[in-house]
Design a protein around this motif. Structure first.
Motif, PDB file in Angstrom:
ATOM      1  N   GLU A 222       0.825  -1.196   0.000  1.00 39.98           N
ATOM      2  CA  GLU A 222       0.000   0.000   0.000  1.00 39.98           C
ATOM      3  C   GLU A 222       0.868   1.258   0.000  1.00 39.98           C
ATOM      4  OE1 GLU A 222      -3.112  -0.021   2.968  1.00 39.98           O
ATOM      5  OE2 GLU A 222      -3.307   2.169   2.828  1.00 39.98           O
TER       6      GLU A 222
ATOM      7  N   ASN B  26       4.781   4.014  -4.735  1.00 37.12           N
ATOM      8  CA  ASN B  26       4.755   4.805  -5.964  1.00 37.12           C
ATOM      9  C   ASN B  26       5.440   4.003  -7.063  1.00 37.12           C
ATOM     10  OD1 ASN B  26       3.425   6.965  -4.807  1.00 37.12           O
ATOM     11  ND2 ASN B  26       5.341   7.871  -4.070  1.00 37.12           N
TER      12      ASN B  26
ATOM     13  N   ASP C  14      -5.113  -2.872 -12.359  1.00 34.41           N
ATOM     14  CA  ASP C  14      -6.177  -3.448 -11.543  1.00 34.41           C
ATOM     15  C   ASP C  14      -5.611  -3.899 -10.190  1.00 34.41           C
ATOM     16  OD1 ASP C  14      -8.821  -4.596 -11.075  1.00 34.41           O
ATOM     17  OD2 ASP C  14      -7.855  -6.531 -11.375  1.00 34.41           O
TER      18      ASP C  14
ATOM     19  N   LEU D 158      -2.701  -3.048  -8.846  1.00 28.69           N
ATOM     20  CA  LEU D 158      -2.080  -1.921  -8.135  1.00 28.69           C
ATOM     21  C   LEU D 158      -3.155  -1.093  -7.440  1.00 28.69           C
ATOM     22  CD1 LEU D 158       0.569  -0.914 -10.840  1.00 28.69           C
ATOM     23  CD2 LEU D 158       1.009  -2.053  -8.654  1.00 28.69           C
ATOM     24  N   GLY D 159      -4.298  -0.912  -8.118  1.00 30.09           N
ATOM     25  CA  GLY D 159      -5.417  -0.201  -7.498  1.00 30.09           C
ATOM     26  C   GLY D 159      -5.914  -0.931  -6.262  1.00 30.09           C
ATOM     27  N   GLU D 160      -6.072  -2.229  -6.394  1.00 26.89           N
ATOM     28  CA  GLU D 160      -6.522  -3.060  -5.268  1.00 26.89           C
ATOM     29  C   GLU D 160      -5.612  -2.931  -4.050  1.00 26.89           C
ATOM     30  OE1 GLU D 160      -6.732  -7.287  -5.951  1.00 26.89           O
ATOM     31  OE2 GLU D 160      -8.550  -7.004  -7.166  1.00 26.89           O
TER      32      GLU D 160
ATOM     33  N   GLY E 113      -3.710  -0.390  -3.325  1.00 27.47           N
ATOM     34  CA  GLY E 113      -3.502   0.990  -2.878  1.00 27.47           C
ATOM     35  C   GLY E 113      -2.160   1.565  -3.286  1.00 27.47           C
TER      36      GLY E 113
ATOM     37  N   ASN F 283       0.275   3.565  -6.303  1.00 28.61           N
ATOM     38  CA  ASN F 283       0.052   4.710  -7.198  1.00 28.61           C
ATOM     39  C   ASN F 283       0.869   4.551  -8.472  1.00 28.61           C
ATOM     40  OD1 ASN F 283      -1.405   6.067  -5.052  1.00 28.61           O
ATOM     41  ND2 ASN F 283       0.619   6.397  -4.146  1.00 28.61           N
TER      42      ASN F 283
ATOM     43  N   SER G 167      -9.686   0.654  -7.118  1.00 21.60           N
ATOM     44  CA  SER G 167      -9.164   1.420  -5.980  1.00 21.60           C
ATOM     45  C   SER G 167     -10.234   1.729  -4.949  1.00 21.60           C
ATOM     46  CB  SER G 167      -8.582   2.748  -6.471  1.00 21.60           C
ATOM     47  OG  SER G 167      -7.469   2.533  -7.286  1.00 21.60           O
ATOM     48  N   ASP G 168      -9.759   2.006  -3.744  1.00 20.48           N
ATOM     49  CA  ASP G 168     -10.601   2.584  -2.711  1.00 20.48           C
ATOM     50  C   ASP G 168     -10.459   4.108  -2.831  1.00 20.48           C
ATOM     51  OD1 ASP G 168     -11.703   3.649  -0.459  1.00 20.48           O
ATOM     52  OD2 ASP G 168     -10.580   2.403   0.958  1.00 20.48           O
TER      53      ASP G 168
ATOM     54  N   GLU H 250      -8.402   6.307  -0.630  1.00 17.68           N
ATOM     55  CA  GLU H 250      -6.942   6.203  -0.584  1.00 17.68           C
ATOM     56  C   GLU H 250      -6.245   6.989  -1.684  1.00 17.68           C
ATOM     57  OE1 GLU H 250      -5.396   2.275  -0.370  1.00 17.68           O
ATOM     58  OE2 GLU H 250      -6.490   1.783   1.452  1.00 17.68           O
TER      59      GLU H 250
ATOM     60  N   SER I 175      -4.328   9.733  -3.654  1.00 15.63           N
ATOM     61  CA  SER I 175      -3.398  10.761  -3.192  1.00 15.63           C
ATOM     62  C   SER I 175      -2.773  11.431  -4.401  1.00 15.63           C
ATOM     63  CB  SER I 175      -2.309  10.120  -2.334  1.00 15.63           C
ATOM     64  OG  SER I 175      -1.573   9.205  -3.130  1.00 15.63           O
TER      65      SER I 175
ATOM     66  N   PRO J 298       0.499  11.321  -5.894  1.00 16.65           N
ATOM     67  CA  PRO J 298       1.724  10.534  -5.721  1.00 16.65           C
ATOM     68  C   PRO J 298       2.983  11.387  -5.897  1.00 16.65           C
ATOM     69  CG  PRO J 298       0.190   9.438  -7.225  1.00 16.65           C
ATOM     70  CD  PRO J 298      -0.325  10.824  -7.007  1.00 16.65           C
TER      71      PRO J 298
END
Lengths: 359, 359
Positions: free
Chosen positions: A21, A24, A42, A44-46, A48, A50, B68-69, B72, B74, B76
């Motif tokens: 999470e 970067n 997909d 990376l989004g899950e 958290g 960036n 994504s949530d 969360e 930001s 980056p």
């Protein structure tokens, strides 16, 4: 979406770079690999993370290089700043034409590489992985249909890496306690070197995907004998074939090539370290069962060894040992599938591509 | 390479962002616009600039947003650092499917936009330009063949911008010395507003390519009357059609829409400034001769005016004048080609799309 692409993305995210999470992430990939990037985004989004995607367009790069004055190349501040702040780099290779930058003069490429050395070091200091997407250009280079090449790449990439690590650990143990390694193949290759005091690395797809080799550094002065590389290698954008090197006291004292020998000569003249070996690698990935003229795969093949002229990796250098230094690191492959053996301190550990524990 | 692409790149580099030696440039573009990026890289190399290409993949972005949530999101650090160090942003729009992110929930999009506000402001503080590459998706949206759309885009983009600037300057002078503007069209639109003390901008393709409008900010409280927007607009990923707004003392006191009225209602409820006008723009680009449902072009059309709800641009606010503040800026277009006039301090300056000096 091809489920093999989703699996590839999962290996990258969960195994190779272990995304956490808040990471970067820079994904560097040409657009032909878009499906893999979509699958990565997909995951990376899950998690958290960036992500940002740097388009690796060889056509745009060529256009820039051809128009530029090589003396003006620099390490641009906006790229370096991003590299500094990034935690993870996912570098995806994929070409529709592997010759897209083939007409860029070698000295322009060299100047560009040198100018960006600091950026590359920033990247190397992060968690990073280099992988392959099976695009048509690399398939053509491999002399395969794109469909067959897809199977080839995804079989090599999506395997049980923990099992692979354990298998490779046997070879790590052999090399770590070894002194003299002798590599013999046909009438053309008979070379010995010491790895005494060096540290063997187990590559199980953390930084290269596919992984599947163990590698160490020869003691620089210890290399003696002759080696013939029967597979072509790319140097300065050109194919060098049939390379033969003769070593004495660790140094290349004679060399020849059947094609583009002058390129080989130029490489050897780069600096003193370019005439010495920096790496001995042993390919152990049984899912890579043919040469595809792509070093990322070829050097991992189960019945090959590779030797690299030039710089040795930091990780392989034991305390008090000398590290070979050079601006180059050029891998070259010896086919060990027939009439060949690897002998460690007098004991055969591989014969005709089969490891001792596989017999 | 289509010579019109090379000309497009030349306008960007030489006119819009005026690239200088050493400029650190970010090109943001989807892959379908690769030819334009290749042409740009050639010119950027020639001028000694340092480009990097951010892949604007709407498929990858959608994949990330859906997984994504939103809490969360930001800004980056690696993207913000690059934005800070960049001197120039070249943002190229091009879609093979303009609905690629259409199923992302509006609140997720909003959260993502809000999280990245600082990065957007960094970009806005640089030299930047937004332009269009004529890809199939935008052609389809425009109800044109890709071939016809290419001609449309490149005609609008590659024109004599100095000549355009001079022509537009006539309208700038009229608006700068004006007090009351009245816009009438058919039975449905009759709206007046003051621009007294505001500053008119001449858009001749510095930040929008194509350019071709003059724009200013109404005095917030001065807007009175009714306006009907006969062209659909996109809000929160949906098309809102047949919007009618009634203003009193600068504020929307009644509103309706023939399609998706609830979206319009939601937009108006964003904040108090969302109920007031932030911009009056007059389209003056005669090469844009049809609606293409793309605001970058539509608002520049020679026989349109546009009004925007929400935030006013800093550049338009004269000393001591109030700037309308809002999180939104939503442009809406009135077709002025028939039975229409723009009246400035009692004098007709445009009738049925023809400017006074064109008669």
């Amino acid at each position: 979406m091809d489920p093999r692409i989703e699996k590839h993305a999962k290996v990258i995210v969960e195994h190779s770079v272990e995304i956490k999470e808040g990471d970067n992430v820079v994904v560097s990939a040409p657009f032909v690999a878009e499906d893999l990037v979509v699958a990565l985004y997909d995951l990376l989004g899950e998690r958290g993370a960036n992500p940002t995607w740097w388009a690796g367009s060889s056509q745009a790069k060529r256009s820039f290089l051809m128009a530029s004055d090589p003396e003006e190349f620099s390490a641009p501040a906006h790229i370096e700043a991003a590299a500094k702040e990034a935690d993870v780099f996912i570098n995806i290779r994929a070409a529709e034409n592997t010759n897209e930058t083939g007409d860029v003069p070698p000295e322009v490429n060299t100047a560009y590489r040198q100018a960006r050395q600091d950026i590359r070091e920033e990247i190397m200091d992060s968690r990073w992985v280099l992988t392959q997407y099976p695009a048509s250009g690399h398939a053509q280079k491999a002399e395969m249909s794109t469909d067959a090449y897809e199977k080839f790449v995804w079989d090599a990439v999506t395997k049980d890496w923990e099992e692979q690590r354990q298998m490779q650990e046997k070879m790590v143990e052999i090399l770590d306690s070894a002194d003299e390694i002798r590599i013999q193949s046909g009438d053309t290759t008979d070379i010995t070197m010491s790895v005494d005091g060096m540290i063997t690395s187990n590559d199980y797809a953390k930084r290269n995907l596919p992984g599947g080799e163990v590698f160490t550094a020869p003691v620089p002065d210890s290399v003696e004998g002759v080696v013939y590389f029967d597979k072509p290698l790319m140097a300065q954008g050109r194919e060098v074939e049939g390379v033969r090197l003769e070593f004495s006291e660790g140094e290349v004292v004679d060399h020849s090539a059947e094609k583009n020998e002058e390129v080989l000569t130029k490489v050897l003249e780069t600096d003193p370290g370019a005439r010495r070996l920096g790496e001995l690698g042993i390919g152990m990935n049984r899912d890579i069962d043919q040469f595809t003229y792509n070093m990322l795969f070829d050097e991992k093949m189960g019945d090959t060894v590779h030797l690299a002229l030039g710089r040795a990796y930091d990780v392989n250098i034991g305390e008090g040992q000398e590290q070979n230094q050079s601006a180059i690191h050029m891998d070259m492959i010896v086919d060990m599938s027939e009439d060949s053996k690897i002998v460690v301190d007098g004991e055969v550990v591989q014969r005709n591509g089969t490891f001792r524990w596989e017999e």
